[in-house]
Every structure is written in structure tokens, then in C-alpha cells.
Design a protein around this motif. Structure first.
Motif, PDB file in Angstrom:
ATOM      1  N   THR A 143       0.864  -1.183   0.000  1.00 20.18           N
ATOM      2  CA  THR A 143       0.000   0.000   0.000  1.00 20.18           C
ATOM      3  C   THR A 143       0.897   1.229   0.000  1.00 20.18           C
ATOM      4  N   VAL A 144       0.278   2.370  -0.258  1.00 23.20           N
ATOM      5  CA  VAL A 144       1.056   3.605  -0.344  1.00 23.20           C
ATOM      6  C   VAL A 144       1.835   3.852   0.946  1.00 23.20           C
ATOM      7  N   LYS A 145       1.254   3.393   2.055  1.00 19.84           N
ATOM      8  CA  LYS A 145       1.942   3.580   3.343  1.00 19.84           C
ATOM      9  C   LYS A 145       3.313   2.902   3.380  1.00 19.84           C
ATOM     10  N   ASP A 146       3.441   1.837   2.579  1.00 23.50           N
ATOM     11  CA  ASP A 146       4.701   1.099   2.592  1.00 23.50           C
ATOM     12  C   ASP A 146       5.866   1.911   2.025  1.00 23.50           C
ATOM     13  N   GLU A 147       5.540   2.972   1.309  1.00 24.02           N
ATOM     14  CA  GLU A 147       6.604   3.839   0.781  1.00 24.02           C
ATOM     15  C   GLU A 147       7.518   4.325   1.890  1.00 24.02           C
ATOM     16  N   ARG A 148       6.916   4.516   3.066  1.00 24.81           N
ATOM     17  CA  ARG A 148       7.701   5.045   4.193  1.00 24.81           C
ATOM     18  C   ARG A 148       8.886   4.159   4.543  1.00 24.81           C
ATOM     19  N   SER A 149       8.705   2.871   4.270  1.00 26.06           N
ATOM     20  CA  SER A 149       9.792   1.950   4.638  1.00 26.06           C
ATOM     21  C   SER A 149      10.860   1.859   3.548  1.00 26.06           C
ATOM     22  N   PHE A 150      10.681   2.569   2.430  1.00 24.42           N
ATOM     23  CA  PHE A 150      11.654   2.469   1.330  1.00 24.42           C
ATOM     24  C   PHE A 150      13.047   2.897   1.792  1.00 24.42           C
ATOM     25  N   ASN A 151      14.022   2.171   1.340  1.00 25.68           N
ATOM     26  CA  ASN A 151      15.402   2.565   1.566  1.00 25.68           C
ATOM     27  C   ASN A 151      15.837   3.441   0.393  1.00 25.68           C
ATOM     28  N   LEU A 152      15.907   4.738   0.608  1.00 22.79           N
ATOM     29  CA  LEU A 152      16.347   5.642  -0.452  1.00 22.79           C
ATOM     30  C   LEU A 152      17.789   6.083  -0.232  1.00 22.79           C
ATOM     31  N   LYS A 153      18.356   5.594   0.862  1.00 24.19           N
ATOM     32  CA  LYS A 153      19.708   6.013   1.226  1.00 24.19           C
ATOM     33  C   LYS A 153      20.769   5.182   0.499  1.00 24.19           C
ATOM     34  N   ASN A 154      20.684   3.873   0.696  1.00 26.14           N
ATOM     35  CA  ASN A 154      21.709   3.023   0.069  1.00 26.14           C
ATOM     36  C   ASN A 154      21.106   1.730  -0.496  1.00 26.14           C
ATOM     37  N   PRO A 155      19.998   1.848  -1.242  1.00 31.05           N
ATOM     38  CA  PRO A 155      19.427   0.624  -1.810  1.00 31.05           C
ATOM     39  C   PRO A 155      20.393   0.024  -2.831  1.00 31.05           C
ATOM     40  N   PRO A 156      20.456  -1.278  -2.891  1.00 32.01           N
ATOM     41  CA  PRO A 156      21.367  -1.891  -3.856  1.00 32.01           C
ATOM     42  C   PRO A 156      20.839  -1.746  -5.279  1.00 32.01           C
ATOM     43  N   LEU A 157      21.757  -1.515  -6.201  1.00 27.94           N
ATOM     44  CA  LEU A 157      21.420  -1.579  -7.627  1.00 27.94           C
ATOM     45  C   LEU A 157      21.536  -3.034  -8.057  1.00 27.94           C
ATOM     46  N   ARG A 158      20.549  -3.501  -8.801  1.00 25.25           N
ATOM     47  CA  ARG A 158      20.589  -4.887  -9.259  1.00 25.25           C
ATOM     48  C   ARG A 158      19.871  -4.984 -10.596  1.00 25.25           C
ATOM     49  N   ASN A 159      19.919  -6.156 -11.223  1.00 20.88           N
ATOM     50  CA  ASN A 159      19.073  -6.377 -12.392  1.00 20.88           C
ATOM     51  C   ASN A 159      18.063  -7.491 -12.130  1.00 20.88           C
ATOM     52  N   THR A 160      18.169  -8.129 -10.975  1.00 22.30           N
ATOM     53  CA  THR A 160      17.257  -9.217 -10.615  1.00 22.30           C
ATOM     54  C   THR A 160      16.892  -9.081  -9.144  1.00 22.30           C
ATOM     55  N   ALA A 161      15.603  -9.240  -8.851  1.00 23.31           N
ATOM     56  CA  ALA A 161      15.164  -9.197  -7.447  1.00 23.31           C
ATOM     57  C   ALA A 161      14.012 -10.167  -7.269  1.00 23.31           C
ATOM     58  N   VAL A 162      13.956 -10.718  -6.090  1.00 17.12           N
ATOM     59  CA  VAL A 162      12.990 -11.775  -5.816  1.00 17.12           C
ATOM     60  C   VAL A 162      11.755 -11.198  -5.128  1.00 17.12           C
ATOM     61  N   ILE A 163      10.591 -11.812  -5.358  1.00 18.77           N
ATOM     62  CA  ILE A 163       9.465 -11.576  -4.449  1.00 18.77           C
ATOM     63  C   ILE A 163       9.257 -12.845  -3.651  1.00 18.77           C
ATOM     64  N   PHE A 164       9.095 -12.637  -2.357  1.00 17.92           N
ATOM     65  CA  PHE A 164       8.869 -13.767  -1.462  1.00 17.92           C
ATOM     66  C   PHE A 164       7.384 -14.117  -1.443  1.00 17.92           C
ATOM     67  N   PRO A 165       7.052 -15.348  -1.034  1.00 16.55           N
ATOM     68  CA  PRO A 165       5.646 -15.757  -0.969  1.00 16.55           C
ATOM     69  C   PRO A 165       4.814 -14.730  -0.182  1.00 16.55           C
ATOM     70  N   TYR A 166       3.678 -14.384  -0.728  1.00 19.58           N
ATOM     71  CA  TYR A 166       2.721 -13.453  -0.117  1.00 19.58           C
ATOM     72  C   TYR A 166       3.335 -12.078   0.188  1.00 19.58           C
ATOM     73  N   GLY A 167       4.419 -11.740  -0.500  1.00 22.00           N
ATOM     74  CA  GLY A 167       5.063 -10.465  -0.205  1.00 22.00           C
ATOM     75  C   GLY A 167       5.121  -9.553  -1.416  1.00 22.00           C
ATOM     76  N   TRP A 168       5.766  -8.410  -1.226  1.00 21.25           N
ATOM     77  CA  TRP A 168       5.983  -7.481  -2.338  1.00 21.25           C
ATOM     78  C   TRP A 168       7.431  -7.028  -2.341  1.00 21.25           C
ATOM     79  N   THR A 169       7.859  -6.554  -3.488  1.00 16.15           N
ATOM     80  CA  THR A 169       9.201  -6.008  -3.647  1.00 16.15           C
ATOM     81  C   THR A 169       9.064  -4.734  -4.465  1.00 16.15           C
ATOM     82  N   ALA A 170       9.716  -3.674  -3.995  1.00 17.09           N
ATOM     83  CA  ALA A 170       9.597  -2.380  -4.672  1.00 17.09           C
ATOM     84  C   ALA A 170      10.913  -2.025  -5.348  1.00 17.09           C
ATOM     85  N   LEU A 171      10.830  -1.705  -6.641  1.00 18.28           N
ATOM     86  CA  LEU A 171      12.009  -1.401  -7.448  1.00 18.28           C
ATOM     87  C   LEU A 171      11.847  -0.022  -8.069  1.00 18.28           C
TER      88      LEU A 171
END
Lengths: 574, 574
Positions: free
Chosen positions: A488-516
Motif C-alpha cells: 500500500t502507499v503507506k509502505d513507501e515510508r519503509s523504502f530505503n532511499l539512502k543506500n538501496p542496492p542496484l541490481r538487475n534481478t530481485a525476488v518476491i517472497f511468498p505473499y510479499g511485495w518487492t519495490a524497485l
């Protein structure tokens, strides 16, 4: 001067597979099937120049490579994708069938010309049908540019290309996946390290008296003999790891040794030490290993299945302390991996991956957000995977040409949905499990910042939610965060904007979300898809495009099929 | 008027596979793989619209057919050859990969439009890689034109499409054939009649107590249940037989019944009665059968392997006299075929086949004679089949386009040899067993009379000479004669110029020769090749061309590959 060297090079090394002149690397590859015994059981593999896995490409950042790829198959087309290479300025060389180019038909040759923009650990693989599963893959290692230095020290290095293997051909696997009733490919028969595994025997049989398989009787010369990593005591080695598995999520461990993670998908990360690491299909890592253990022993390098109840024995290689003989069995049994469904453990590992200090930071805000719901579905009773209830069906005319030349009938002109219905409950089975086929494209504004929210959900069966490692072509993205349940939009608050890793592949875990988050700064058409081969083959992907009007002259060979070929032929009055 | 009907037809029957309007027949076909149990063992077959064998095409002489063929395979191209149809004026519709057209790539559609010029028994099949072996075949029956009559009477008819079947995929078979050491495909696992055979059981088990396989427990509804030919007593039936075997030469017999041969390869022959008949891959026959036996019994229809030591059980179907139940087991066991190597018997049969009185006679002399030595060879240690020591390697640009547009680099410009060395001893192993690859073309003068002398020889192994049934595309030829040993000019004296049969397929017997004559009156490029699938795949064929400058506008879809596509794209300044 450059072209003189090229010609000299072509002239004298016409039969050699590698020609190195200045910063250009020439390869002449032939793809064909051959008999091979990757896991001591003979079968058919896709080979390049008679090698399985294919030859390793090694060059420096900034170098250009020319790979002249000839299709020696009898009835099948072929392409090769250079996984992790941005293809800036050469989007037609991305090697994705139906997206960046027409497939190379039997007897024909396509020259992949592109620049290696960034040092790191990469690999290449087939990107047509399920040819990656058939063994069409190899390593692509990019060293730092001349005069530059890696931000860590090592005395030597090794390269581990991880894969999984079946005993039924991908042709037959494909028929099963497209059948009603659906036939799943099943769990892999074996895990391979650098194309080597053992199916009918175990290298570790003698540790347990109740082992169902007997010990392997291998001399070391067999195609399925384990890879040996020969090290000297008290040195530091860089171990490059890439996973090109068709299905398996893996855990890698090296008995008695810690590993310091320093690179992920060609991007430096803040170093951290682990006893074992998870690696999903499409990911690469570099770890540093210090040979500080008892040098008169050898140690196991092991890969184990994560995220699915394992029915496949561990993949094994040997860390061999010289001058100890490689045939000396390690004192301890292979490392025991975390429980397959211990996702807490997996999530803890991902949380440790942050960008090395000084790495580029993400833009603080996004211009467009696309939420991608990952589900299993039915279409006319056929099982499919789908995104926002659309199962991707690739068109016969590649998007790059059809978009550039405005051939609107080549694919669905409606943009796929940006989100899924508000009331969709991702935690339970969908009341309506039906999806539709689609070939639409997310047209992105050039240089805009795009957030991709991968949203996992319950699969078709009750209490099942799968792991999906998503790979983006043509770009790196910042992994802003992972979360549980519905984003949800509220989850934006938890975003790591400081030192998020750069990647070309990222996983989503069961019943979860991943923000890129990424910047759409690479004119071309790019696949973004689950890297699990049968999932992609069954529709689990989307297509992104940006600035296609700025794309330069596409080589003719990339256009000689479908509607682009038709257009050019119709323009001729023959 | 015609086009009105076409549109009406397309509009209302868009989802139907067949639309019949006047003398035009429209078919909409999709080729894909599916699971099937042709011989009670499940495997993967090539299917058309979900059917194996593919749908039967039935039309009248003079009718036009439009087959809209869509490739639903995932990574393989496809084409379909209409075996026995002359394709006068439509050489691009002959359906031969690398010769008449670019293959249809996955997702793409090609429309085969051609006229059925002559009544007769024909079939169609894949002509790319070994896709015929994979099950891509079906029947094509052409009735006499409206108002015309066959020169014989019958009350009903049946259609038997004969084939052989393996349990390894043609993909794997192909890898073995191209491997060093060579891996032969082995003998067929079963013989199929209309796509039905039995592998793990025997319909005839109860006749012999020492049968190694048990009786089949079939209800009749299974995919592998035998074909039942339901007949009434005291009637005459036309049985149309076509062999599309990959390897096996067959003998066909119907228990207790005589057969009167009336047609061969779409040409009427002087009727003659036989107890059984040999049929080689690529051949078709019509036989008349009179149901003059005890009507309370049923009878076996059987196919048996000839020319190779049989390791494959007979193929069986049931001649069922109504109202007797089809499940009543015939009183007598299946007919026993002549000994596999009784070539005298085979030759006697061929000698009986002469043209029906009034059939066109051959020109009395030839303009050009091409002698074709049939051998097995090695090239760089790889086993190959070759003609005059050249193993045919098909180019990636189809000949029809490359010759028409003068693209000389598309194939070897040197004409292949017209004969083999005078001192070659065909009766023994060649002192030099090496051959070379080649893609040259025999360019024939339009409307000239050409003699093709097929010369058999010793194969690689001592005392082995194989059977090769040769099929000519685009033409019928007269079979002027068969002989033993080396053909010499003196053998011309034995030629039958009075009533030689017209055919499109003729066999060469071990250590023998076969003399054919035809008129090169069909502008186009035509394959002439051994119809044994692995032999052709390994190089046993030649390419003939005549009057290509007179060929009309080739459809764009037939040209969108290789150098023709390149030429048209280069002509565009894009």
C-alpha cells in the motif's frame, strides 16, 4: 588503426574462436545439440563450439565484443541474451526473441556487437522457448577498465555457474506445459556447478550409512566429475557466482569458510560476511573467501534447493587446498542448508545487501508507478502464469522493429494495466482464476523514473505462494524494499532511499511485495520477467519500451521476420 | 463470382477448418506438438488442429486448395510438402524448406495455394529436418473431375496411410545422426496404419502360444486401437494406400483376399492381381478388393517390414465384414510376408507395374542423362549419405528465390557431377569412403527430356547395399527399367519405352540400378531425393531447376529469410 587490427585479426585467426585486438573481442560461435553427461546420465545439451556450458567471455569494462553466432540446429531458431549488459545504443543486441530481434534461423548467422559498460559478474543464455533450460548458457566476466581497481583485494578468483538439470528434453517439457491437463516439469534431477553434477551416485555417500545412492566412482576426467577449486592457504579468493537455474532457488555454502559478499549483479555492495547465501535464478554475486582453514583438508562447496521442498540432491564442488590432493574426501560432510521454507532466513540475507558507499542513489520520487500482480491462472482451461491477469504471449514480429516502424498490428495496442483491482485479496485463492492472453507494452517516458511494485499472491492452490525472481533487461534498478502482504502507499515510508542496492534481478517472497525503482534512460524495448524458465514460457513477464524513436539503425538481420520483413518486401516492386 | 464465394465462405466459416465454395477448398491449420499414444505408448507427435495423422484433404482434379498454415510450435520452423502434386505455376507452394520457401517461423502463417492437377492418391508431410518422422503427415485424395469417371468400378473406398514409429524424439534422433561416433536411429518400434499400432501387446497374440507379448486389451476407443475397415459382402472396394514411413519398406497384405492394383502414385496402371504388395516410402497405390470371402469372419490387414531384417512387429488393421462384429478375431493369423531379403519377389512385383493402355508414352530419346551413384560415406569422420560423393547440405536461402534473383553466393555454383568415376566398383566397398558437402544444382533446360539413372552400390560395410526409394518433386517420371550391377549404355536396350509406368517415386534395389525419364517442363526448383527420412537428412538428395526465370511472383512470405530477405532490406534505405 582499429580496423586494420580487426582485419589482420580476422585474416589470421579465422578458425580460432577468440581474437583479441586492442579493446575488441571477436568470437565465432556455433550453437548445436550434442550428447553430454552433465550429471553422469547421458542426454542432449545445447552446446557452443562443442562446449557445455558455453565458452566464458572475459573482457574489460569499455571493451567491445563481436560474437558471430551461427545456428547449427536443424529446425530451431536461436538467440542469446547477455544477462546484465545494458546494451546502451545497441538494443537490437539484447538477444531476446520477439522483443529485440528476429531469431537466427538454422544455417544463419547474427553478429552480436555491443559494449561492456560496467565491470562485474554476468552470464549469457538462450532467450527463446526454453533453450536456457536445455543448457544454452555460459559466463561473461567483465574486469575493471585498464588502470582502474576493484574496491577490494583478492589473490585469485573462481567462477561458479550454477544450474539445474532434467532428464526430459525441453521440447517434451514444453509440450507438457502447454497441455490440458497441465503437466509440470517436476523438480530438477540434479544441480550442476559449472555444468557438472552427479545423479546416479553421491560424492558424499560415505558420510551417511543410510544413503540411498552409492558413492560415485569418478576419476575426475568425466564430464560429470565435480569442479575442483584449487587454492593456496592464507590467500583471498574472489568467487564469482551466477545462477542460471531453470527453476531452483539455491543456497550456496562452502564448508568451514565464511564468505564476504562484495558484488551483486555487477554492482558493488557494502561488504558483509555470511556462512551461506541464497541465490535466485538470474542473480550473480561475488564473494571473497579467505583460505584460513586447516590446509591439509579439502572442503565442500555445495548448492541446495531453497523455496521448494527439495527433491534434488545437493550440487557439489571441491575446495582443494594445495598441495593436498583433490581426491582427498573432506573430513566434514557438505554444509547443511537452511530449511527450504525458512523465509525469515532468506529475508534477513536480502536485508543485508546495501549499496557500497558512494554508489549512485535513486531519484527521491517516481514519475510513474506500475504494480504487477503475480498469479497463476487458467485460460480456456490451460494453466498459465500471468501479471495483472494478463499472460504474456510474445508476438511473431519483434517489438523493437514493430514499434520503431509503427506496425501497430504486430501487438496489442492497449497498454497493460498499471495495477490490479483494489479488492483483490492476495492472501487467498482468487474467486476468478481466469486470465487472458496479451502482448501489450508499457510505453515509458524516456528518462522518467519508474517504480515497479512486484506484488505476490496466492497461486491456484490453497496456501501456496511461489518465489519469483524478476529480471529487468537493459537497466539496473534500485531495490527499495521488501514487504509482507499487500503493498500500500503507506509502505513507501519503509523504502530505503539512502543506500538501496542496484541490481538487475530481485525476488518476491511468498505473499510479499518487492519495490524497485529505475530510470528509463535506455532507448529500446526491454523484457521484465520472472527468471524461472517455465514461468516465463507460460506468460510471466511484461514488456517495457522507451525512446524507441531514438534507436539507431537496427541491423537488417534483426528485422527479417514477421511484419517488418513483410513491410520491406512490400516496398520492393519485385 | 469466385471471389464473392470466397468472402462469403471466409465470413461465415471463419472458425471452421474447411470451407467448400465451388472448386476452392479452404483449410485453416495449426501445427503443434501434442501428447499421443500412436502405439499405446505415450509420446509427443506433431499434430494438425489436434489431429494425428493430420486431417485428410479431399477434392476433385482441377480444384484449388488454400491451406492457411500457422506454426504453433515454440522454437521450430515448419513447412508442408504436398507429395505428388505437380505445383505447376506455384513452385513456391511445394513446401520444401531451403528449396521452395523460407520456413514458417513460430507464430507465423503461410498460405499454400495450389491446384490439384490430377486425380489420384496422394499425401502431405513435413519437409524440414525430420518432422515427417515426428508425425507431420496426412492424406490428400483427389477424385476425378466432375463428370469424369475412373477407369474401374468400386462400391466404396478406404484410405490407409502407413508409417513407422519410434519412442525417441526426432530431435534426439537427429543429434545421434549428426554425432561422431554415429548413432543410428535403429529399427522402428512399431508400424502404424492410419496412425495406429500396438507396441506393448499383440492383436495376434492368441495364434501363437510362444508369443513374447501378451494380447492387447483394447476397447476400440483407444488412440492405438486398430483401424477397422467395415465392408459389406460381395462388393468391390478401392483401398488407397500411401507409405510415409521414415525408414521401413513395407509389404501389405489382406488375409484371404486378392488385391487388384489399379493406380500407382496418382497414375493408372494396367490392372493386375496380387496376394500382397510391396510399398516403399513415398509411394502410393490403389488396389481393388472384392469382398468374396466367408462373410461371418473378419480378416487381417497387415504391414510387414521388407528389405531390412525385421525387428518390428507387423502393423495390423481389421477388415470387418458387416454385420459381423469388429471385435470378432479373424480365424486365420495375419498374412505372412515374403522373406525380408527375397528381392526376387520384390522385383517381380515391380515388373508387373506398367501404364494403363492409353497413358502418355515417354519421349523416345533423352537430351541429358544424369547418373546418380548412391553411397554411404564419411566426411571428417562423420557418417553421411551422398550422391556422386556429394552429401547434399541445404542452404539457408531457399533456391527458388536465390536462383530467381541471381544470388550466386547462396549455394555452390558448380554443377554437381553428371556421373561417377568409370572405374568405381559398385559391388564392393569403396577404397576411398570420403565424400564432401555440396549444395550445387542440376540446371536443366526447360522442356528437355532428362534421364536419371539411379545407381546403387555397396554401402560402408562389406556386403551391404541398401534400398533407396527416390521421390521427384514437381514431376512424374517414367520408370524405364531396373537392372543388376552397374548400369551401362548397353542396358538402354532393355528399357521399356512402350508402357513404362508414370510415377513420382521409384526404388533402387541393392546393388542394382533404376532408369527414369522425365520432361523438365515445370519452371521451379525441385528436390529429387531418397525418401528415407534419415538418409535425406544426412545428404541423400539432389536439387534440379528449370526455367526459374519464368516463375511468377513468389509470395513475400516465401522469401523472408536468408539472402533474399537481406537483398530486399538492403534495397530499403531505412
Amino acid at each position: 588503426m582499429g580496423s586494420f587490427w580487426i582485419w589482420w585479426c580476422l585474416a589470421i585467426l579465422i578458425n580460432s574462436s577468440l581474437c583479441l585486438a586492442q579493446n575488441r573481442h571477436f568470437y565465432k560461435w556455433e550453437v548445436e545439440y550434442m550428447y553430454w553427461s552433465p550429471d553422469c546420465i547421458e542426454g542432449v545439451v545445447m552446446a557452443i563450439n562443442g562446449q557445455f556450458p558455453g565458452p566464458t567471455i572475459r573482457a574489460r569494462a569499455g571493451d567491445k565484443v563481436h560474437i558471430e553466432l551461427t545456428n547449427k540446429l536443424h529446425t530451431e531458431g536461436v538467440v542469446i541474451h547477455w544477462h546484465g549488459i545494458s546494451q546502451k545504443g545497441t538494443p537490437w543486441a539484447d538477444g531476446t526473441a520477439s522483443i529485440s530481434q528476429c531469431v537466427i534461423n538454422p544455417g544463419e548467422t547474427f553478429v552480436y556487437r555491443f559494449q561492456l559498460d560496467k565491470a562485474g559478474t554476468y552470464f549469457y543464455h538462450g532467450h527463446y522457448g526454453m533453450q536456457r533450460s536445455a543448457g544454452l548458457y555460459g559466463s561473461l566476466i567483465v574486469d575493471v577498465a585498464k588502470g582502474e581497481k576493484e574496491p577490494f583485494h583478492y589473490d585469485g578468483e573462481f567462477n561458479l555457474l550454477l544450474s539445474d538439470w532434467w532428464h526430459t528434453s525441453v521440447h517434451e517439457q514444453g509440450v507438457g506445459l502447454y497441455s490440458k491437463p497441465f503437466r509440470w516439469i517436476g523438480e530438477p534431477k540434479s544441480l550442476l556447478i559449472n555444468g557438472r553434477g552427479q545423479y546416479n551416485c553421491s560424492l558424499a555417500a560415505h558420510y551417511s550409512s543410510n544413503s540411498s545412492t552409492g558413492p560415485c566412482k569418478l576419476t575426475g576426467a568425466e564430464q560429470c566429475a565435480p569442479q575442483v577449486l584449487r587454492v593456496l592457504p592464507n590467500k583471498t579468493y574472489r568467487i564469482r557466482v551466477a545462477s542460471t537455474t531453470a527453476l531452483a532457488s539455491l543456497n550456496l555454502a562452502i564448508g568451514n569458510h565464511k564468505m564476504v559478499v562484495v558484488e551483486a549483479d555487477g554492482n558493488y555492495v557494502q561488504p558483509f560476511a555470511v556462512d551461506e547465501l541464497d541465490i535466485y535464478s538470474g542473480e550473480t554475486y561475488s564473494v571473497l573467501l579467505t583460505t584460513n582453514q586447516q590446509p591439509s583438508n579439502n572442503y565442500w562447496v555445495s548448492t541446495s534447493v531453497r523455496g521448494r521442498e527439495p527433491h534434488t540432491p545437493q550440487g557439489l564442488a571441491i575446495l582443494n587446498y594445495l598441495p593436498t590432493t583433490a581426491s582427498k574426501i573432506p573430513v566434514s560432510p557438505p554444509p547443511v542448508a537452511p530449511l527450504w521454507n525458512n523465509y525469515t532466513h532468506s529475508k534477513l540475507f536480502t536485508s543485508k545487501i546495501v549499496a557500497l558507499m558512494g554508489s549512485p542513489r535513486p531519484p527521491p520520487t517516481y514519475y510513474r508507478r506500475i504494480v504487477l500482480l503475480n498469479t497463476q491462472n487458467y485460460i480456456k482451461g490451460y494453466k498459465k502464469w500471468a501479471i495483472n491477469n494478463i499472460s504474456l504471449t510474445l508476438p511473431s514480429t519483434p517489438y523493437l522493429g514493430s514499434i520503431k516502424y509503427g506496425l501497430n498490428s504486430a501487438f496489442d495496442q492497449t497498454s497493460p494495466p498499471e495495477y490490479y483491482p483494489m479488492d483483490y485479496n492476495v492472501m487467498v485463492q482468487a474467486p476468478n482464476q481466469n486470465a487472458t492472453y496479451g502482448s501489450g507494452v508499457y510505453m515509458l517516458e524516456l528518462n522518467s523514473t519508474v517504480d515497479l511494485i512486484l506484488q505476490n499472491a496466492n497461486a491456484l492452490d490453497k496456501n501456496v505462494s511461489e518465489i519469483h525472481p524478476w529480471h529487468l533487461h537493459g537497466h539496473n534498478f534500485w531495490v527499495l524494499g521488501y514487504g509482507e502482504g499487500k503493498f500500500t502507499v503507506k509502505d513507501e515510508r519503509s523504502f530505503n532511499l539512502k543506500n538501496p542496492p542496484l541490481r538487475n534481478t530481485a525476488v518476491i517472497f511468498p505473499y510479499g511485495w518487492t519495490a524497485l525503482r529505475f530510470v528509463a534512460d535506455n532507448p529500446g524495448v526491454w523484457a521484465f520477467h520472472c527468471h524461472i524458465e517455465p514461468h516465463l514460457h507460460m506468460g510471466m513477464g511484461v514488456v517495457l519500451a522507451e525512446g524507441v524513436h531514438l534507436v539507431g539503425k537496427i541491423p537488417n538481420e534483426a528485422l527479417t521476420c514477421g511484419l517488418t520483413a513483410k513491410m520491406f518486401l512490400n516496398n520492393n516492386n519485385h
